[in-house]
Scaffold this active site. Structure first.
Site, PDB file in Angstrom:
ATOM      1  N   PHE A   1      15.811  60.263  62.454  1.00 48.18           N
ATOM      2  CA  PHE A   1      14.479  60.075  61.866  1.00 48.18           C
ATOM      3  C   PHE A   1      14.633  59.865  60.355  1.00 48.18           C
ATOM      4  O   PHE A   1      15.181  60.709  59.648  1.00 48.18           O
ATOM      5  CB  PHE A   1      13.601  61.298  62.132  1.00 48.18           C
ATOM      6  CG  PHE A   1      12.226  61.175  61.541  1.00 48.18           C
ATOM      7  CD1 PHE A   1      11.266  60.379  62.151  1.00 48.18           C
ATOM      8  CD2 PHE A   1      11.901  61.838  60.365  1.00 48.18           C
ATOM      9  CE1 PHE A   1       9.995  60.245  61.597  1.00 48.18           C
ATOM     10  CE2 PHE A   1      10.631  61.713  59.805  1.00 48.18           C
ATOM     11  CZ  PHE A   1       9.678  60.910  60.426  1.00 48.18           C
ATOM     12  N   GLY A   2      14.154  58.730  59.875  1.00 48.85           N
ATOM     13  CA  GLY A   2      14.197  58.417  58.446  1.00 48.85           C
ATOM     14  C   GLY A   2      12.814  58.558  57.839  1.00 48.85           C
ATOM     15  O   GLY A   2      11.825  58.114  58.426  1.00 48.85           O
ATOM     16  N   TYR A   3      12.757  59.178  56.663  1.00 47.34           N
ATOM     17  CA  TYR A   3      11.455  59.361  56.005  1.00 47.34           C
ATOM     18  C   TYR A   3      11.528  58.982  54.532  1.00 47.34           C
ATOM     19  O   TYR A   3      10.539  59.068  53.815  1.00 47.34           O
ATOM     20  CB  TYR A   3      10.986  60.821  56.159  1.00 47.34           C
ATOM     21  CG  TYR A   3      11.968  61.799  55.560  1.00 47.34           C
ATOM     22  CD1 TYR A   3      13.092  62.209  56.281  1.00 47.34           C
ATOM     23  CD2 TYR A   3      11.815  62.264  54.264  1.00 47.34           C
ATOM     24  CE1 TYR A   3      14.018  63.072  55.717  1.00 47.34           C
ATOM     25  CE2 TYR A   3      12.732  63.126  53.693  1.00 47.34           C
ATOM     26  CZ  TYR A   3      13.833  63.524  54.426  1.00 47.34           C
ATOM     27  OH  TYR A   3      14.767  64.366  53.856  1.00 47.34           O
ATOM     28  N   GLY A   4      12.727  58.586  54.085  1.00 41.89           N
ATOM     29  CA  GLY A   4      12.910  58.187  52.690  1.00 41.89           C
ATOM     30  C   GLY A   4      13.331  56.732  52.645  1.00 41.89           C
ATOM     31  O   GLY A   4      12.677  55.866  53.242  1.00 41.89           O
ATOM     32  N   SER A   5      14.445  56.475  51.984  1.00 40.01           N
ATOM     33  CA  SER A   5      14.862  55.073  51.858  1.00 40.01           C
ATOM     34  C   SER A   5      15.172  54.449  53.219  1.00 40.01           C
ATOM     35  O   SER A   5      15.079  53.226  53.381  1.00 40.01           O
ATOM     36  CB  SER A   5      16.059  54.938  50.923  1.00 40.01           C
ATOM     37  OG  SER A   5      17.150  55.668  51.430  1.00 40.01           O
TER      38      SER A   5
ATOM     39  N   GLU B   1      24.715  61.167  51.456  1.00 39.21           N
ATOM     40  CA  GLU B   1      23.806  62.227  51.034  1.00 39.21           C
ATOM     41  C   GLU B   1      24.549  63.471  50.585  1.00 39.21           C
ATOM     42  O   GLU B   1      24.090  64.578  50.782  1.00 39.21           O
ATOM     43  CB  GLU B   1      22.831  62.558  52.174  1.00 39.21           C
ATOM     44  CG  GLU B   1      22.057  61.368  52.682  1.00 39.21           C
ATOM     45  CD  GLU B   1      21.302  60.612  51.600  1.00 39.21           C
ATOM     46  OE1 GLU B   1      21.015  61.209  50.539  1.00 39.21           O
ATOM     47  OE2 GLU B   1      21.030  59.424  51.781  1.00 39.21           O
TER      48      GLU B   1
HETATM   49  C1  BEZ Z   1      15.942  59.017  54.741  1.00 40.21           C
HETATM   50  O1  BEZ Z   1      15.933  57.975  54.159  1.00 40.21           O
HETATM   51  O2  BEZ Z   1      15.073  59.311  55.499  1.00 40.21           O
HETATM   52  C2  BEZ Z   1      17.044  59.954  54.490  1.00 40.21           C
HETATM   53  C3  BEZ Z   1      18.278  59.713  55.021  1.00 40.21           C
HETATM   54  C4  BEZ Z   1      19.287  60.599  54.778  1.00 40.21           C
HETATM   55  C5  BEZ Z   1      19.043  61.696  54.000  1.00 40.21           C
HETATM   56  C6  BEZ Z   1      17.804  61.904  53.484  1.00 40.21           C
HETATM   57  C7  BEZ Z   1      16.773  61.035  53.735  1.00 40.21           C
END
Ligand code: BEZ
Length: 184
Positions: free
Chosen positions: A14-18, A93
């Site tokens: 699940f991605g919630y950022g980039s 990360e």
């Molecule tokens: C993201 O983009 O959702 C994400 C991916 C890895 C670590 C933190 C956020």
């Protein structure tokens, strides 16, 4: 008789950022999705992507919020790519995210699935925590790192959430503040 090894299964991330707007991991499927019990916050410092150690940027993490839904994008990673993708995200990360197991939900009627999400907690050295939104906006405006401007990160995330009709008051309030001050 042939020896039976452990069967490797695809992995949902699940991605919630980039990851929402830059899916730079190999995947077989991408779907708008949400997870329960978390809210997205610009509380994680970025010293290696959207900022530098002298001027950290702010990127998102998730905080526990019982009744909340956080919208993002879910990626199905093929079983044979699983280890490589996890290594890559762990490395990308290294600024302090931990993996959590979550249930990932899709549009109404579609069955949920097990997956994982990366979350940065106050236990990591880059964690910044809460701040007034105008303080966050000032910091975002100034910050730039090897992956580009912190401002771009916020605007792209907001645009992608809007495209999927997802609501996120924290992200949209920060975006509004930044746009109100003018985008160069
Ligand atoms: C993201 O983009 O959702 C994400 C991916 C890895 C670590 C933190 C956020």
């Amino acid at each position: 008789m042939a020896e039976r090894g452990a069967v490797k299964r695809p992995l949902w991330i699940f991605g919630y950022g980039s990851l929402v707007w830059r899916p730079d991991i190999p995947h077989d499927e991408r779907r708008p999705a949400w997870i329960r019990g978390f809210a997205r916050r610009f509380w994680q410092g970025s010293t290696d992507h959207r900022g530098v150690p002298e001027a950290p940027g702010r990127v998102v993490t998730l905080v526990r919020a019982e009744a909340a839904r956080c919208w993002g994008a879910a990626y199905r990673v093929a079983a044979d790519e699983r280890d490589a993708v996890l290594d890559r995200l762990d490395h990308r990360e290294q600024g302090g995210y931990e993996r959590l197991d979550v249930s990932i939900h899709f549009e109404a009627g579609a069955p949920q699935t097990d997956g994982l999400v990366y979350v940065a907690t106050e236990r990591n050295r880059n964690y910044l925590g809460p701040a007034p939104l105008d303080t966050i906006a000032r910091q975002v405006r100034k910050a730039r790192g090897p992956s580009g401007a912190n401002l771009e990160y916020v605007l792209r995330l907001a645009d992608s959430l809007r495209e999927m009709d997802a609501s996120d008051p924290h992200v949209f309030a920060l975006e509004a503040l930044l746009r109100q001050e003018g985008i160069e």
